[in-house]
Design a protein around this motif. Structure first.
Motif, PDB file in Angstrom:
ATOM      1  N   LEU A  35       0.866  -1.180   0.000  1.00 47.65           N
ATOM      2  CA  LEU A  35       0.000   0.000   0.000  1.00 47.65           C
ATOM      3  C   LEU A  35       0.902   1.229   0.000  1.00 47.65           C
ATOM      4  CD1 LEU A  35      -2.644   1.540   0.214  1.00 47.65           C
ATOM      5  CD2 LEU A  35      -2.616   1.135   2.698  1.00 47.65           C
ATOM      6  N   CYS A  36       0.889   1.943  -1.099  1.00 44.07           N
ATOM      7  CA  CYS A  36       1.715   3.141  -1.284  1.00 44.07           C
ATOM      8  C   CYS A  36       0.884   4.366  -0.929  1.00 44.07           C
ATOM      9  CB  CYS A  36       2.207   3.210  -2.730  1.00 44.07           C
ATOM     10  SG  CYS A  36       2.954   4.773  -3.213  1.00 44.07           S
ATOM     11  N   LEU A  37       1.341   5.102   0.073  1.00 43.07           N
ATOM     12  CA  LEU A  37       0.608   6.268   0.562  1.00 43.07           C
ATOM     13  C   LEU A  37       1.419   7.527   0.269  1.00 43.07           C
ATOM     14  CD1 LEU A  37      -2.018   6.488   2.520  1.00 43.07           C
ATOM     15  CD2 LEU A  37      -0.331   7.180   4.217  1.00 43.07           C
ATOM     16  N   ASP A  38       0.786   8.557  -0.309  1.00 42.76           N
ATOM     17  CA  ASP A  38       1.520   9.786  -0.602  1.00 42.76           C
ATOM     18  C   ASP A  38       0.522  10.920  -0.833  1.00 42.76           C
ATOM     19  OD1 ASP A  38       3.448  11.737  -1.848  1.00 42.76           O
ATOM     20  OD2 ASP A  38       4.740   9.978  -1.838  1.00 42.76           O
ATOM     21  N   ASN A  39       0.862  12.132  -0.378  1.00 43.59           N
ATOM     22  CA  ASN A  39       0.002  13.290  -0.658  1.00 43.59           C
ATOM     23  C   ASN A  39       0.442  14.024  -1.920  1.00 43.59           C
ATOM     24  OD1 ASN A  39       2.300  14.644   0.163  1.00 43.59           O
ATOM     25  ND2 ASN A  39       1.263  15.941   1.664  1.00 43.59           N
ATOM     26  N   MET A  40       1.506  13.528  -2.559  1.00 45.98           N
ATOM     27  CA  MET A  40       2.030  14.039  -3.829  1.00 45.98           C
ATOM     28  C   MET A  40       2.582  15.461  -3.706  1.00 45.98           C
ATOM     29  SD  MET A  40       1.536  11.276  -5.260  1.00 45.98           S
ATOM     30  CE  MET A  40       1.655  11.124  -7.024  1.00 45.98           C
ATOM     31  N   TYR A  41       3.048  15.834  -2.518  1.00 46.42           N
ATOM     32  CA  TYR A  41       3.693  17.136  -2.351  1.00 46.42           C
ATOM     33  C   TYR A  41       5.027  17.148  -3.102  1.00 46.42           C
ATOM     34  CZ  TYR A  41       5.938  21.107  -0.011  1.00 46.42           C
ATOM     35  OH  TYR A  41       6.604  22.281   0.254  1.00 46.42           O
ATOM     36  N   THR A  42       5.818  16.089  -2.928  1.00 44.40           N
ATOM     37  CA  THR A  42       7.046  15.950  -3.714  1.00 44.40           C
ATOM     38  C   THR A  42       7.064  14.643  -4.506  1.00 44.40           C
ATOM     39  OG1 THR A  42       8.228  14.991  -1.822  1.00 44.40           O
ATOM     40  CG2 THR A  42       8.425  17.366  -2.142  1.00 44.40           C
ATOM     41  N   GLY A  43       6.187  13.701  -4.181  1.00 41.89           N
ATOM     42  CA  GLY A  43       6.097  12.463  -4.942  1.00 41.89           C
ATOM     43  C   GLY A  43       5.397  12.705  -6.273  1.00 41.89           C
ATOM     44  N   THR A  44       5.553  11.764  -7.209  1.00 40.21           N
ATOM     45  CA  THR A  44       4.922  11.908  -8.525  1.00 40.21           C
ATOM     46  C   THR A  44       4.335  10.576  -8.975  1.00 40.21           C
ATOM     47  OG1 THR A  44       6.891  11.330  -9.837  1.00 40.21           O
ATOM     48  CG2 THR A  44       6.652  13.640  -9.162  1.00 40.21           C
ATOM     49  N   LYS A  45       3.273  10.663  -9.788  1.00 40.44           N
ATOM     50  CA  LYS A  45       2.679   9.455 -10.355  1.00 40.44           C
ATOM     51  C   LYS A  45       3.674   8.759 -11.287  1.00 40.44           C
ATOM     52  CE  LYS A  45      -1.707   8.871  -9.051  1.00 40.44           C
ATOM     53  NZ  LYS A  45      -2.822   9.284  -9.914  1.00 40.44           N
TER      54      LYS A  45
END
Length: 318
Positions: A35-45
């Motif tokens: 389960l990959c959790l991220d708010n995409m502040y610095t992460g990317t699809k």
């Protein structure tokens, strides 16, 4: 719930980031449900696009400063912007991510009786007076400086992890991560490896701060991920903190020269004033990792840089 399946279910917070996406991929290779959790502040699809079709991979957009209710067996808590440009952009939120995020993930681990690993940082040592840095060193950190949101946030997270362990018997692991590089680094994250490669590929002047003689130790991402997985799988009494990084030390100027050589760039070096609280030296003592995890990096700097340069070249040509 966990008795219904023999497949281990692993939560990775910050899983769409540079380090988190590599960790998710390695866990999938090991046969785990991820389960990959991220708010995409610095992460990317883009970092996780190649995994989205996997039946054992799930992505959830969520901010760790809010509680989470899921069923998992292990938690890797990597959520937090890690580069000065990103964590200084919104320093209050950076502190919240480290502290509130730790509280929420520890609360989740307590509820579901999961083992939890905290991705701490060499920044807890600040501008060190001890060299190389070993885990017993308490650090030299400016608590009110521009980097304190990250430094002190991570130090407080370590405190919370150890207090949950002592007070609630929670199974914890704490890794202190030193400079890590490799494919999927953000091109504008302000870190020396990505900065230098991007500037060299564009034949722009390479920006060095101070005289360029401050030292860093660079660990290739595959080696670092191996260390995290070994720490999580270690016996319950191996808690940490444990340094994970490459003990081979280079000056920032040497790194710039190596990248110019490998890219065949015509870049020159441009020197700028040293930023506030920038550490003069950073080198891990990895004796504990060698002894307790049978771990040490195996990727030479030149080999890792070539792979990273290839990634950025392909990204720019896409």
């Amino acid at each position: 719930m966990r008795n219904y399946s023999t497949t281990k279910r692993v939560l990775v917070t910050g899983g769409a980031g540079f380090l988190g996406s590599h960790l998710c991929g390695r866990l999938l290779e090991k046969g785990y449900d991820v389960l990959c959790l991220d708010n995409m502040y610095t992460g990317t699809k883009e970092n996780i696009a190649h995994m989205l079709g996997e039946t054992r991979f799930e992505f959830m957009r969520h901010d760790v400063t809010f509680p989470l209710y899921v069923e998992v067996d292990e938690i890797f808590n990597l959520a937090c912007p890690a580069s000065p440009i990103h964590y200084q952009f919104d320093p209050v939120q950076t502190t919240k991510t480290s502290v509130h995020g730790a509280i929420n993930m520890l609360g989740l681990a307590k509820r579901v009786k999961a083992r939890i690993l905290q991705a701490s940082t060499s920044e807890v040592y600040g501008d060190p007076e001890v060299h190389p840095q070993e885990e017993s060193y308490w650090g030299r950190v400016n608590p009110i400086g521009e980097r304190a949101c990250y430094d002190e946030g991570k130090r407080c997270a370590e405190t919370l992890f150890f207090d949950y362990h002592r007070q609630h018997g929670l199974e914890i692991k704490v890794a202190r991560i030193f400079n890590t590089y490799g494919p999927r680094m953000h091109p504008n994250d302000g870190r020396v490896v990505s900065n230098f490669i991007v500037q060299a590929l564009k034949n722009e002047p390479i920006t060095l701060y101070g005289d360029g003689m401050q030292t860093r130790s660079f660990c290739y991402v595959d080696d670092l991920v191996d260390g995290l997985i070994r720490l999580m799988a270690s016996p319950a009494d191996v808690i940490g903190p444990i340094n994970l990084g490459n003990p081979v030390e280079y000056t920032v100027k040497q790194l710039a020269e190596k990248i110019i050589e490998l890219t065949g760039s015509s870049s020159t070096m441009a020197f700028r004033p040293l930023p506030s609280d920038d550490p003069r030296q950073r080198q891990p003592n990895i004796g504990r990792a060698k002894e307790l995890l049978d771990w040490e990096p195996t990727t030479e700097l030149e080999e890792g840089l070539k792979k990273t340069i290839d990634y950025f070249e392909n990204a720019f040509s896409a």
